[in-house]
Design a protein around this motif. Structure first.
Motif, PDB file in Angstrom:
ATOM      1  N   ASN A 116       5.789   5.194  -5.605  1.00 29.52           N
ATOM      2  CA  ASN A 116       5.205   5.051  -6.938  1.00 29.52           C
ATOM      3  C   ASN A 116       6.230   4.655  -7.995  1.00 29.52           C
ATOM      4  N   ALA A 137       6.891   1.028  -7.599  1.00 29.78           N
ATOM      5  CA  ALA A 137       5.711   0.269  -8.015  1.00 29.78           C
ATOM      6  C   ALA A 137       5.629   0.178  -9.536  1.00 29.78           C
ATOM      7  N   GLU A 164      -6.111  -1.537  -3.322  1.00 27.73           N
ATOM      8  CA  GLU A 164      -6.289  -0.338  -2.489  1.00 27.73           C
ATOM      9  C   GLU A 164      -5.413   0.833  -2.957  1.00 27.73           C
ATOM     10  N   GLN A 165      -5.482   1.086  -4.251  1.00 34.58           N
ATOM     11  CA  GLN A 165      -4.773   2.216  -4.835  1.00 34.58           C
ATOM     12  C   GLN A 165      -5.781   3.169  -5.474  1.00 34.58           C
ATOM     13  N   ARG A 203      -0.032   2.100 -13.175  1.00 39.77           N
ATOM     14  CA  ARG A 203       0.592   0.788 -12.962  1.00 39.77           C
ATOM     15  C   ARG A 203       0.118  -0.228 -14.005  1.00 39.77           C
ATOM     16  N   GLN A 228      -3.287   5.846  -9.852  1.00 41.97           N
ATOM     17  CA  GLN A 228      -2.180   4.913  -9.667  1.00 41.97           C
ATOM     18  C   GLN A 228      -2.500   3.559 -10.322  1.00 41.97           C
ATOM     19  N   VAL A 229      -3.756   3.138 -10.246  1.00 42.51           N
ATOM     20  CA  VAL A 229      -4.154   1.903 -10.925  1.00 42.51           C
ATOM     21  C   VAL A 229      -3.893   2.020 -12.425  1.00 42.51           C
ATOM     22  N   ARG A 243       0.826  -1.207   0.000  1.00 45.78           N
ATOM     23  CA  ARG A 243       0.000   0.000   0.000  1.00 45.78           C
ATOM     24  C   ARG A 243       0.861   1.257   0.000  1.00 45.78           C
ATOM     25  N   ASN A 244       1.997   1.202   0.674  1.00 43.85           N
ATOM     26  CA  ASN A 244       2.861   2.387   0.814  1.00 43.85           C
ATOM     27  C   ASN A 244       4.103   2.334  -0.061  1.00 43.85           C
ATOM     28  N   SER A 255     -11.111  -0.954  -6.614  1.00 45.04           N
ATOM     29  CA  SER A 255      -9.779  -1.073  -6.017  1.00 45.04           C
ATOM     30  C   SER A 255      -9.832  -1.336  -4.508  1.00 45.04           C
ATOM     31  N   TYR A 256     -10.805  -0.732  -3.823  1.00 47.05           N
ATOM     32  CA  TYR A 256     -10.901  -0.866  -2.364  1.00 47.05           C
ATOM     33  C   TYR A 256     -11.979  -1.873  -1.950  1.00 47.05           C
TER      34      TYR A 256
END
Length: 512
Positions: A10, A13, A50-51, A59, A55-56, A6-7, A117-118
């Motif tokens: 970026n 990732a 959970e992004q 990535r 960011q999804v 999660r952290n 995502s969540y």
């Protein structure tokens, strides 16, 4: 592990996503390291969990660039060696194409990032559903580029049993579900014990996919007939540079080679020449004297001859990449899925003449009619596919309903000795497996092959040698479940799964 992913910075990732996508290439032929699929896809799933939406998307794009940059790097050979582009510029064009495909790859993950995502079931349900919708969209969007589907990596595993039932995309869905379940366990770590019912259900379901695949592999959905059909194939191995010279000497040499190599094959039921066996400097009508000679020899031997040839419709002033039947072979087939830049030029007015690659002498082909029937050889109906067409699952499955054998004629010389030919044959094997039909797989440079109704290569020729090749196939009349349904039910199922996940949230937002 949840906090670790999660952290994650970026930049790191994005690097992980890029590498994970590139690693997927190792799961396909010629490497066949299928567990890499689960490793790369599990990492990808963890990077999306959970992004926020942006960011999804980034990535997913990075994963797509890695997947297509590594998986289809072989187009560099065509652009540089035959398109005349300088090495750096050719590499740049490959990167541009990989980025374009990555953008298309990213489209379904907008849905994932926007709504799922969540979500509690993001990895278990939303991820495999979005993955399948993505593969399906790549079979038709902008004419489609259905390459690097995950299911191809499992043409020889237990999961291959699902191919006649769900097609290659069904196997991809299972793999994405497998990766999502693994990622869910990694994400929660020891805390997964608190969700014991969900975890046990997910593990049980994913193991059931594999076990049932093994059971399905033992079923013969479409039973072959007993009568053997003897096949003779000519593999001319004409250098691609020679094919593009278009001079009289090379044209006559190519025709003489076909004549000589076929001499000992007329005792077979069929003789098959590959795509563009008749040099593209000659259309069907221009090659008639030679073709009439071959027609007479085939008819005298009671043999069906099929050859790739450029057909000119003089009334409509159109050219088609075609297969012609001669002797005891009947019919014409005009290619219905064309290769961008190789057979036609998108944005022709802007791109033609820019570099040699956009002005290839074969890029004048027109799209064949969609309502064509197959070819016939001595009473056996055939589903023809010219090169690129064999990678379209639904196209072949629907056409095979009316036929008993698959025939694929190809010219893969554009890519020399790259991994492209290995990937391509693997996809052809999947078409035989999906339809329960034998496949006659003929190429200019090799390997050519006979593939049985279980997708297994019975025998094959050597690569980059001029030779003849023989084998035996059987006609098959029955239909597999996938031929009946195609990919439609899977697309509907995945759409319903996503709606089912979202409906409770929509309901809660309704005013009292």
């Amino acid at each position: 592990m949840a906090d670790t992913f999660r952290n994650l910075p970026n930049s790191l990732a994005l690097l992980f996503a890029l590498v994970s996508g590139a690693l997927i290439t190792l799961s396909f032929a010629p490497f066949n390291l299928w567990p890499i699929t689960l490793l790369g896809l599990t990492t990808f799933a963890l990077l999306l969990k959970e992004q926020p939406r942006n960011q999804v998307l980034w990535r997913s794009f990075a994963f797509g660039v890695g997947l297509y940059g590594a998986g289809i790097h072989w187009i560099y050979v065509s652009i540089h060696n035959f398109g005349g582009a300088a090495p750096l510029f050719a590499a740049f064009l490959v990167l541009i194409f990989a980025c374009f495909m990555a953008l298309i790859f990213t489209l379904p993950f907008y849905i994932y990032g926007r709504w799922f995502s969540y979500h509690r079931f993001a990895l278990l349900i939303a991820l495999p559903a979005c993955w399948l919708l993505g593969e399906w969209s790549r079979t038709w969007l902008l004419t489609g580029f259905p390459w690097l589907f995950l299911g191809y990596s499992h043409v020889d595993t237990w999961l291959a049993g699902w191919a006649p039932v769900t097609g290659v995309m069904g196997i991809s869905f299972i793999l994405a579900a497998n990766a999502g379940a693994i990622a869910e366990l990694v994400w929660h770590g020891k805390a997964a014990r608190q969700q014991k019912p969900v975890v046990i259900s997910a593990i049980t379901l994913n193991l059931a996919f594999w076990v049932s695949g093994a059971v399905l592999s033992s079923i013969t959905w479409a039973k072959p007939e007993q009568t053997p059909i003897k096949i003779g194939m000519v593999q001319p191995n004409v250098d691609q540079s020679t094919k593009l010279t278009f001079n009289e000497e090379s044209t006559l040499a190519a025709l003489n080679q076909l004549r000589e190599l076929s001499t000992d094959l007329w005792n077979n039921d069929w003789v098959v020449w590959p795509e563009a066996a008749i040099p593209t400097s000659l259309t069907f009508h221009e090659a008639l004297p030679f073709l009439e000679e071959m027609n007479s020899k085939a008819a005298a031997a009671n043999t069906a001859l099929f050859t790739g040839v450029i057909y000119e419709d003089r009334d409509k002033q159109k050219y088609y990449n075609s297969i012609a039947g001669l002797g005891e072979g009947y019919g014409f087939y005009h290619k219905r899925r064309l290769v961008p830049f190789g057979e036609y030029v998108p944005l022709e007015d802007q791109l033609r003449g820019l570099i040699e690659f956009f002005n290839l002498p074969t890029s004048f082909i027109h799209l064949g009619p969609q309502d064509q029937h197959g070819l016939i050889a001595k009473g056996v109906r055939i589903t023809p596919a010219i090169c690129y067409e064999i990678v379209y699952p639904d196209l072949i499955a629907q056409a095979a309903k009316e036929t008993q054998v698959l025939l694929s004629v190809n010219n893969l010389g554009w890519f020399l000795d790259s991994i492209q030919s290995k990937q391509f044959m693997q996809m052809a094997q999947m078409r035989a497996l999906e339809t329960g039909r034998y496949l006659v797989y003929s190429t200019n440079n090799g390997p050519s092959a006979i593939i049985d109704n279980k997708g297994k290569i019975i025998s094959q020729s050597n690569s980059f040698t001029a030779q003849t090749f023989t084998g035996v196939i059987h006609a098959v009349k029955d239909w597999t479940p996938f031929m009946i349904t195609s990919s439609g039910p899977l697309v509907i199922l995945c759409t319903l799964l996503l709606l089912a996940l979202q409906l409770p949230q929509l309901y809660r937002k309704q005013p009292d």
